[in-house]
Design a protein around this motif. Structure first.
Motif, mmCIF file in Angstrom:
data_model
loop_
_atom_site.group_PDB
_atom_site.id
_atom_site.type_symbol
_atom_site.label_atom_id
_atom_site.label_comp_id
_atom_site.label_asym_id
_atom_site.label_seq_id
_atom_site.Cartn_x
_atom_site.Cartn_y
_atom_site.Cartn_z
ATOM 1 N N ILE A 43 0.840 -1.200 0.000
ATOM 2 C CA ILE A 43 0.000 0.000 0.000
ATOM 3 C C ILE A 43 0.876 1.251 0.000
ATOM 4 O O ILE A 43 2.039 1.211 0.382
ATOM 5 C CB ILE A 43 -0.945 0.043 1.224
ATOM 6 C CG1 ILE A 43 -0.124 0.132 2.523
ATOM 7 C CG2 ILE A 43 -1.875 -1.162 1.234
ATOM 8 C CD1 ILE A 43 -0.956 0.447 3.749
ATOM 9 N N GLY A 44 0.297 2.354 -0.423
ATOM 10 C CA GLY A 44 0.991 3.631 -0.325
ATOM 11 C C GLY A 44 1.036 4.081 1.128
ATOM 12 O O GLY A 44 0.062 3.924 1.862
ATOM 13 N N LEU A 45 2.149 4.629 1.567
ATOM 14 C CA LEU A 45 2.291 5.060 2.952
ATOM 15 C C LEU A 45 3.201 6.279 3.023
ATOM 16 O O LEU A 45 4.152 6.395 2.247
ATOM 17 C CB LEU A 45 2.869 3.929 3.802
ATOM 18 C CG LEU A 45 2.754 4.096 5.326
ATOM 19 C CD1 LEU A 45 1.296 4.181 5.768
ATOM 20 C CD2 LEU A 45 3.444 2.941 6.050
ATOM 21 N N ARG A 46 2.899 7.184 3.958
ATOM 22 C CA ARG A 46 3.672 8.406 4.133
ATOM 23 C C ARG A 46 4.113 8.543 5.584
ATOM 24 O O ARG A 46 3.647 7.797 6.447
ATOM 25 C CB ARG A 46 2.841 9.612 3.696
ATOM 26 C CG ARG A 46 2.464 9.562 2.208
ATOM 27 C CD ARG A 46 1.551 10.723 1.827
ATOM 28 N NE ARG A 46 1.398 10.810 0.384
ATOM 29 C CZ ARG A 46 0.433 10.213 -0.313
ATOM 30 N NH1 ARG A 46 -0.473 9.483 0.313
ATOM 31 N NH2 ARG A 46 0.364 10.344 -1.618
ATOM 32 N N THR A 47 4.977 9.510 5.837
ATOM 33 C CA THR A 47 5.469 9.712 7.205
ATOM 34 C C THR A 47 4.990 11.024 7.799
ATOM 35 O O THR A 47 5.548 11.502 8.783
ATOM 36 C CB THR A 47 7.011 9.668 7.238
ATOM 37 O OG1 THR A 47 7.531 10.709 6.422
ATOM 38 C CG2 THR A 47 7.529 8.327 6.753
ATOM 39 N N ASN A 48 3.970 11.638 7.193
ATOM 40 C CA ASN A 48 3.380 12.849 7.767
ATOM 41 C C ASN A 48 2.092 12.497 8.502
ATOM 42 O O ASN A 48 1.358 11.598 8.097
ATOM 43 C CB ASN A 48 3.109 13.894 6.695
ATOM 44 C CG ASN A 48 2.369 13.334 5.500
ATOM 45 O OD1 ASN A 48 3.000 12.921 4.526
ATOM 46 N ND2 ASN A 48 1.037 13.295 5.557
ATOM 47 N N PHE A 49 1.823 13.212 9.576
ATOM 48 C CA PHE A 49 0.658 12.946 10.416
ATOM 49 C C PHE A 49 -0.216 14.199 10.480
ATOM 50 O O PHE A 49 0.238 15.258 10.938
ATOM 51 C CB PHE A 49 1.099 12.568 11.832
ATOM 52 C CG PHE A 49 1.690 11.189 11.943
ATOM 53 C CD1 PHE A 49 0.997 10.163 12.574
ATOM 54 C CD2 PHE A 49 2.938 10.909 11.413
ATOM 55 C CE1 PHE A 49 1.537 8.889 12.677
ATOM 56 C CE2 PHE A 49 3.490 9.642 11.512
ATOM 57 C CZ PHE A 49 2.790 8.622 12.143
ATOM 58 N N VAL A 50 -1.456 14.075 10.027
ATOM 59 C CA VAL A 50 -2.385 15.203 10.116
ATOM 60 C C VAL A 50 -2.570 15.577 11.582
ATOM 61 O O VAL A 50 -2.620 14.709 12.464
ATOM 62 C CB VAL A 50 -3.740 14.832 9.483
ATOM 63 C CG1 VAL A 50 -4.743 15.971 9.653
ATOM 64 C CG2 VAL A 50 -3.551 14.505 8.003
ATOM 65 N N LEU A 51 -2.638 16.878 11.831
ATOM 66 C CA LEU A 51 -2.818 17.347 13.206
ATOM 67 C C LEU A 51 -4.077 16.735 13.816
ATOM 68 O O LEU A 51 -5.032 16.421 13.103
ATOM 69 C CB LEU A 51 -2.920 18.873 13.240
ATOM 70 C CG LEU A 51 -1.601 19.653 13.392
ATOM 71 C CD1 LEU A 51 -0.624 19.326 12.282
ATOM 72 C CD2 LEU A 51 -1.873 21.150 13.454
ATOM 73 N N PRO A 52 -4.096 16.551 15.142
ATOM 74 C CA PRO A 52 -5.297 15.995 15.775
ATOM 75 C C PRO A 52 -6.472 16.956 15.670
ATOM 76 O O PRO A 52 -6.343 18.084 15.183
ATOM 77 C CB PRO A 52 -4.856 15.782 17.220
ATOM 78 C CG PRO A 52 -3.732 16.742 17.431
ATOM 79 C CD PRO A 52 -3.039 16.850 16.106
ATOM 80 N N GLY A 53 -7.617 16.515 16.150
ATOM 81 C CA GLY A 53 -8.814 17.349 16.062
ATOM 82 C C GLY A 53 -9.481 17.198 14.724
ATOM 83 O O GLY A 53 -9.539 16.116 14.153
ATOM 84 N N GLU B 267 6.464 4.027 -0.266
ATOM 85 C CA GLU B 267 6.552 5.286 0.476
ATOM 86 C C GLU B 267 6.439 6.453 -0.490
ATOM 87 O O GLU B 267 7.057 6.466 -1.547
ATOM 88 C CB GLU B 267 7.881 5.338 1.230
ATOM 89 C CG GLU B 267 7.981 6.487 2.219
ATOM 90 C CD GLU B 267 8.416 7.788 1.578
ATOM 91 O OE1 GLU B 267 7.856 8.842 1.953
ATOM 92 O OE2 GLU B 267 9.286 7.760 0.696
ATOM 93 N N ASP B 268 5.641 7.484 -0.111
ATOM 94 C CA ASP B 268 5.366 8.558 -1.068
ATOM 95 C C ASP B 268 5.087 9.884 -0.370
ATOM 96 O O ASP B 268 4.169 10.607 -0.744
ATOM 97 C CB ASP B 268 4.174 8.165 -1.944
ATOM 98 C CG ASP B 268 4.075 9.021 -3.210
ATOM 99 O OD1 ASP B 268 5.116 9.525 -3.658
ATOM 100 O OD2 ASP B 268 2.966 9.163 -3.742
ATOM 101 N N THR B 269 5.888 10.224 0.656
ATOM 102 C CA THR B 269 5.698 11.490 1.351
ATOM 103 C C THR B 269 6.002 12.659 0.413
ATOM 104 O O THR B 269 7.003 12.649 -0.286
ATOM 105 C CB THR B 269 6.609 11.565 2.583
ATOM 106 O OG1 THR B 269 6.391 10.407 3.391
ATOM 107 C CG2 THR B 269 6.316 12.816 3.391
ATOM 108 N N MET B 270 5.108 13.653 0.427
ATOM 109 C CA MET B 270 5.240 14.789 -0.497
ATOM 110 C C MET B 270 5.181 16.098 0.280
ATOM 111 O O MET B 270 4.193 16.811 0.254
ATOM 112 C CB MET B 270 4.143 14.725 -1.561
ATOM 113 C CG MET B 270 4.256 13.527 -2.479
ATOM 114 S SD MET B 270 3.017 13.474 -3.796
ATOM 115 C CE MET B 270 1.558 13.014 -2.836
ATOM 116 N N MET B 271 6.250 16.396 1.002
ATOM 117 C CA MET B 271 6.352 17.627 1.777
ATOM 118 C C MET B 271 7.648 18.346 1.435
ATOM 119 O O MET B 271 8.701 17.714 1.373
ATOM 120 C CB MET B 271 6.338 17.307 3.273
ATOM 121 C CG MET B 271 5.028 16.776 3.785
ATOM 122 S SD MET B 271 3.818 18.115 3.956
ATOM 123 C CE MET B 271 2.448 17.205 4.657
#
Length: 879
Positions: A473-483, A565-569
């Motif tokens: 699967i596609g996976l990234r290392t960024n985490f959307v802020l909580p809330g 892996e496909d982090t785009m930042m």
């Protein structure tokens, strides 16, 4: 006046040369403030002495009415002119601008004769009617494209130049009142001698006979805080160590260390070093730099100096390395420490620079190519860069969902597509469902929350595994802020995303509490991708071992076989090293990993270049591949064959198929089954060949893993480092292992012939067995689309796999090369077979364990012998 600051980049071959010899450049200045900086194009770039697109300040208005840049001089000076180098390339020049100065009352006053309107020139010289005596100056920009001021360089003069087009080459390095060490210094390190001119620390490398093989930089070899350094004395506390100082008084100690054909230059100071650069002169051929070099020519040395900033931009530049190899000079270099690395390359310069605190080291590797890569790998190990053992599964044929199905991706369509390929003889062994499988409004780092397109993921995985297909699967290392849910501030959406909001990630609270995210000062860094997800995110700090373990533990919630892996930042140059360890941790724990982001070493089996188009087979794709390989990461991969170009048959698509067939990773998406039978037959040839040589490719990859040398894909200039013509082949060529020479039709895919360079030795056409003697250039060699674009030479050993039976066959061609022992690594990842050789007029092949002769065949055309091999069995050949 100190006259050296802007001269340096002229001597580096900057694309705009500066001034004639009758002007004074004001150097003792710094940037104090700006209206606002755009992204990573910081205000300090405006006076860094480098005129390039890569080293621009891009100013924005911020909260101001206009764009401005405040410059402060060390002391009051009489300023009579300015030069403004602006724009991007030859366009987007700053249109309206003027200069202000701070008067005796502390107020800003406009220099009336500095006002320019309607400017269209990217190189603008402005002389003032009267000189202005002041310490603080402000460049004010009133009009520019997109309200962004693209400033490559701002120069102030105490004496106006007569022209901006004449080279300023007659300037000499000025040591001022520094008492420079009076003698040329030499240090002997076995077969290597280092010669150092104390004035500017200009150093060169020489062989044991005194012949120079890497020249000194003509201006300065060492710069500290952008200032040339001068040796003032020998440091008696340490061998080959020197006291240095700059004209601004920055003191440091430089020590040259030598071990196993590696030179390490270490600079130490009691105060912050700032920007430190180490420079040699120019050399003719250079490869490397990962993605930074992947969008250029294969040879990174051009007519003009080019500056490569190593920044992960979330798009084209995501796997980065400062490693550069110069095969004709038996040299390579790398900067593994410091922040914001930059490499400059040109006909007159090779320099590495980083921002450092109180100590920094640069490494040079000297000798034969295999020795260089072996020592480089040792340094990567010492600096904790992961070395991931390759997994054979990813050398098999893959399938990717986005190319195949677009928005029709779901469990049923995936299975139908893969079954159809397999039914038509395409042995798919891994599949990526990288788009649209997560819960609505969620992201991959929510971990384990599949959406309605995959309602029964465990059953789906079982079905895939039943087809002998592993699920990634596609996976990234960024985490959307909580809330949340969070609403993007723009209406723009990635093509894969239809949702209006994105859910907050509860794991972000845990990661934040445990300190697993990247921080700036004391606050967690928040970034928003321009692609996905376009809401603020935290970035996992992979430098933290606990963070990497936490990430790998959460990954297991997906219960899949691997990741893409496909982090785009877009990140600053200080954060290149945050990706490797979390992704490598997944690979180490048996996950299949296709990596994208990273630095210096690949954190997965395959290393994916950025999204490719079929037409890019002509240059960009092979160049990016070969730069990865030259950088020490040869297990390359790009998008599926024929990506969005499969509506009808074309020879460009076939050429792209051959290109990927001759690299580690190959995959399909859209089908060719609506083409004619003949077209399908031609198209399938590369896939069949990839299947046949996958064990040979895997063996080469294991040897790359063990030695650091890019056996999986060795650029010709590296494989045959003493051969100048190997660095200037008319087409893209490389070696797989030490026997298989690959020449796919890339530059002219539709041609029926190709020019092939064969290095010294005996070579055999793979299909016909016809023998050729090298070195020679085969002009207009027949290469129809169905022909295998390969030759066999070198050690002459090739391992192939039978399509029907999967039997492994070893084939030995009579290349005339002496053979001692050959070790083959089997696809099971554990077994090996060892071949030993002896001379005998009566040819025989022995199974050593069984103590008996085994049957072999002899090719009537080439004279090559072949026989089947089994895992764990070793063989003796009497030839």
């Amino acid at each position: 006046m100190i006259l050296k600051f802007k001269i340096y980049m002229v001597l580096l071959g900057a694309f705009i040369t500066l001034i004639s010899a009758n002007c004074d450049i004001i150097e003792d200045l710094h940037v104090k403030h700006s209206s606002a900086d755009y992204k990573s194009f910081k205000k300090a770039n405006a006076i860094d002495g480098e005129i390039s697109n890569e080293s621009r300040w891009i100013g924005s208005k911020g909260n101001s009415d206009n764009i401005w840049l405040e410059i402060e001089l060390l002391k009051e000076c009489s300023v009579k002119a300015l030069a403004l180098f602006s724009g991007f390339g030859e366009s987007n020049a700053v249109e309206d601008f003027h200069m202000q100065f701070k008067n005796k009352s502390g107020e800003w006053e406009e220099i009336q004769s500095s006002r320019v309107s309607g400017n269209s020139s990217v190189n603008r010289l402005v002389s003032f009617k009267n000189p202005v005596q002041a310490k603080s100056f402000k460049l004010v920009i009133n009009k520019t494209k997109d309200d962004l001021a693209r400033v490559k360089e701002l120069i102030l003069y105490s004496k106006p130049p007569t022209t901006m087009t004449q080279p300023y080459l007659d300037k000499k390095l000025d040591s001022g009142h520094i008492k420079v060490y009076p003698e040329l210094l030499t240090a002997d390190f076995g077969d290597v001698k280092v010669a150092i001119d104390p004035k500017g620390f200009k150093f060169s490398f020489r062989d044991k006979n005194g012949a120079e093989f890497s020249p000194a930089n003509s201006f300065a070899g060492l710069r500290i805080s952008n200032e040339p350094a001068f040796i003032t004395g020998i440091n008696s506390n340490e061998p080959n160590s020197y006291h240095v100082v700059t004209k601004k008084g920055q003191k440091a100690v430089v020590t040259v260390h030598y071990k196993n054909s590696m030179l390490k230059f270490t600079t130490r100071s009691e105060s912050s070093l700032g920007k430190v650069s180490l420079a040699l002169g120019g050399m003719p051929v250079a490869y490397g730099l990962g993605d930074a070099g992947g969008w250029s020519n294969l040879n990174l040395i051009g007519e003009k100096a080019k500056h490569f900033n190593l920044i992960n931009d979330g798009g084209r530049f995501r796997w980065l390395s400062s490693f550069v190899v110069f095969p004709l000079n038996r040299l390579a270099g790398v900067a593994l420490q410091g922040k914001s690395p930059r490499v400059s390359l040109g006909s007159e310069v090779y320099s590495m620079s980083v921002n450092a605190k109180q100590e920094v080291s640069f490494h040079y590797f000297i000798g034969e190519m295999k020795e260089i890569y072996k020592n480089y790998r040792k340094q990567l190990d010492l600096h904790n860069y992961p070395n991931v053992k390759p997994k054979f599964r990813l050398f098999e044929l893959g399938w990717e969902s986005w190319a195949a199905l677009g928005w029709q991706t779901d469990a049923n369509t995936v299975l139908r597509s893969i079954k159809k390929f397999q039914k038509n003889g395409y042995p798919i062994r891994w599949a990526v469902t990288g788009s649209g499988f997560w819960e609505k409004g969620g992201t991959t780092t929510s971990f384990g929350k599949f959406g309605d397109k995959f309602p029964k993921p465990y059953q789906f995985k079982k079905s895939l595994n039943g087809l002998d297909v592993k699920w990634m699967i596609g996976l990234r290392t960024n985490f959307v802020l909580p809330g949340g849910p969070h609403t993007p501030k723009t209406k723009k959406r990635d093509k894969n995303l239809k949702v209006k909001t994105i859910n907050g990630n509860p794991l972000s609270t845990e990661g934040l509490k445990k300190g697993y995210f990247v921080k700036t000062s004391e606050k967690p860094l928040t970034l928003t991708s321009t692609i996905f997800p376009i809401v603020p995110c935290y970035m996992l700090d992979g430098r933290n071992k606990n963070a990497a373990s936490w990430y790998a533990k959460n990954y297991k919630k997906w219960n899949v076989d691997g990741i893409k892996e496909d982090t785009m930042m877009r990140l600053s140059g200080d954060l290149l090293d945050i990706f490797n360890h979390p992704i490598a941790k997944i690979a180490d724990e048996k996950g299949l990993v296709m990596a994208r982001c990273g630095s210096f070493s690949s954190p997965g089996t395959l290393l994916r270049i950025n999204d490719t188009k079929v037409q890019e087979v002509k240059k960009r794709t092979p160049v990016n591949y070969l730069q990865y390989a030259a950088s020490g990461a040869p297990n390359v991969y790009s998008d599926t064959v024929g990506f969005h170009k499969m509506k009808r048959y074309s020879e460009v698509v076939v050429s792209q198929a051959w290109l990927t067939a001759l690299t580690a990773g190959m995959a399909v998406g859209e089908t060719p089954f609506h083409w004619s039978a003949k077209e399908q037959e031609i198209f399938k040839k590369p896939f069949d060949f990839h299947y046949k040589i996958a064990p040979h490719m895997y063996d080469a990859a294991v040897k790359s893993f063990e030695t650091g040398f890019p056996y999986t894909m060795t650029p010709m200039g590296i494989a045959f480092a003493g051969d100048k013509q190997a660095t200037t082949t008319p087409n893209y060529q490389w070696m797989i292992g030490e026997s298989l020479l690959c020449v796919p039709k890339c530059k002219n895919p539709s041609d029926k012939s190709i020019d092939v360079y064969l290095p010294e030795g005996v070579w055999f056409d793979f299909d016909t067995g016809k023998k050729f003697e090298g070195p020679q250039l085969l002009k207009n060699f027949s290469m129809p689309p169905e022909k295998t674009p390969c030759f066999v030479g070198g050690s002459g050993i090739i391992i192939t796999r039978a399509i029907e039976s999967n039997d492994l066959t070893i084939k030995l061609y009579p290349t005339g090369k002496s053979r001692d022992k050959y070790v083959f690594n089997h696809p099971d990842g554990q077994s090996i077979s060892i071949l030993s050789f002896s001379k005998n007029s009566n040819k025989a092949v022995w199974d050593i364990k069984a103590r008996k002769k085994i049957r072999f065949e002899t090719c009537q055309k080439s004279g090559a012998i072949s026989f089947n091999i089994k895992p764990g069995r070793s063989y003796k050949l009497e030839l």
